[in-house]
Design an enzyme around this catalytic site. Sequence first.
Site, PDB file in Angstrom:
ATOM      1  CG  ASP A   1      -1.383   0.939   1.541  1.00 53.15           C
ATOM      2  OD1 ASP A   1      -2.446   1.429   0.114  1.00 53.15           O
ATOM      3  OD2 ASP A   1      -1.957   1.699   2.817  1.00 53.15           O
ATOM      4  CG  PHE A   2       2.114   5.298  -2.040  1.00 48.23           C
ATOM      5  CD1 PHE A   2       3.464   5.718  -2.192  1.00 48.23           C
ATOM      6  CD2 PHE A   2       1.890   6.667  -1.919  1.00 48.23           C
ATOM      7  CE1 PHE A   2       4.480   6.054  -2.088  1.00 48.23           C
ATOM      8  CE2 PHE A   2       2.002   7.616  -2.093  1.00 48.23           C
ATOM      9  CZ  PHE A   2       3.939   7.931  -2.244  1.00 48.23           C
ATOM     10  CG  ASP A   3      -1.883   7.060   1.021  1.00 45.59           C
ATOM     11  OD1 ASP A   3      -0.956   8.269   0.106  1.00 45.59           O
ATOM     12  OD2 ASP A   3      -3.445   7.568  -0.434  1.00 45.59           O
TER      13      ASP A   3
ATOM     14  CD  GLU B   1      -4.643   7.421   4.653  1.00 44.50           C
ATOM     15  OE1 GLU B   1      -4.955   7.212   3.713  1.00 44.50           O
ATOM     16  OE2 GLU B   1      -3.826   6.242   4.946  1.00 44.50           O
TER      17      GLU B   1
ATOM     18  NE  ARG C   1     -11.261   9.816   1.621  1.00 41.86           N
ATOM     19  CZ  ARG C   1     -10.478   8.697   1.455  1.00 41.86           C
ATOM     20  NH1 ARG C   1      -9.478   9.247   2.727  1.00 41.86           N
ATOM     21  NH2 ARG C   1     -10.774   8.138   1.390  1.00 41.86           N
TER      22      ARG C   1
ATOM     23  N   GLY D   1      -5.223   3.350  -2.919  1.00 42.60           N
ATOM     24  CA  GLY D   1      -6.704   4.512  -3.463  1.00 42.60           C
ATOM     25  C   GLY D   1      -6.166   5.544  -3.175  1.00 42.60           C
TER      26      GLY D   1
ATOM     27  CE  LYS E   1      -4.896  -0.168  -1.918  1.00 45.89           C
ATOM     28  NZ  LYS E   1      -4.422   0.339  -0.998  1.00 45.89           N
TER      29      LYS E   1
ATOM     30  CG  ASP F   1      -2.359   1.653   6.606  1.00 46.07           C
ATOM     31  OD1 ASP F   1      -3.015   3.029   7.160  1.00 46.07           O
ATOM     32  OD2 ASP F   1      -1.953   2.138   5.264  1.00 46.07           O
TER      33      ASP F   1
ATOM     34  CG  ASN G   1      -7.625   1.234   0.902  1.00 47.56           C
ATOM     35  OD1 ASN G   1      -7.162   0.673   2.039  1.00 47.56           O
ATOM     36  ND2 ASN G   1      -7.430   1.034   0.208  1.00 47.56           N
ATOM     37  CG  ASP G   2      -4.260  -1.692   2.077  1.00 40.49           C
ATOM     38  OD1 ASP G   2      -3.778  -1.318   1.524  1.00 40.49           O
ATOM     39  OD2 ASP G   2      -4.159  -1.441   3.382  1.00 40.49           O
TER      40      ASP G   2
END
Length: 207
Positions: free
Chosen positions: A6-8, A15, A51, A96, A140, A163, A166-167
Amino acid sequence: MLVVFDFDSTLMDGESIDILAKRYRVESAVSYITKEAMEGKLDFFESLTKRVAFLEDMPLSLVQESIQNDFHLMNGAIECVKTLRNRGHVVVCFSGGFRIVTESFKDTLGLNATFSNILHHKDSKLTGKVGGEMMFGDSKGNMLQNLQGVLGLNKSQCVAIGDGANDLSMFHYADIKIAFCAKEILKQHATHCIDKKDLREVLNIVP
């Protein structure tokens, strides 16, 4: 092996949407929605579109300024990815968040590829719209399945690291599931949990 980050709040310390919102001074409206989404209390698609709408009319120049000054990689991120690549693994990130951010850090991190969403813009300003390949709660997992098909891999050859809620979908398609400084909903489905904000801890788990 295929290692998917994951990135964020995993490769990146924070985030992306919250960081951009702070720069655009709409942080309070956005951060609450982010928290609810990452804990699995809101549908990811709904929370993402709500958002991003707060970023309408944000100048692209301000987005780039934020990327250069406000974004900081997680402790140990570069060393972790470099070592995994040196061990012969393919390393990618699923986010995401936004391609304008992930692609900005792709070469610095040494990733093979990034998969994320696109912030739509017109006349050098964000429109408040978003689209792309990581828009839904199961995106994902679907992408990991697709990559397994392309690369000829199975679950035993895949590692997923994230984390937030959504993972979860990519955890279903990897035998090694690492919850990194994660929300409780993800820890419950992990094979390994790392609570120290240092990605070099991953190197003790992934051969």
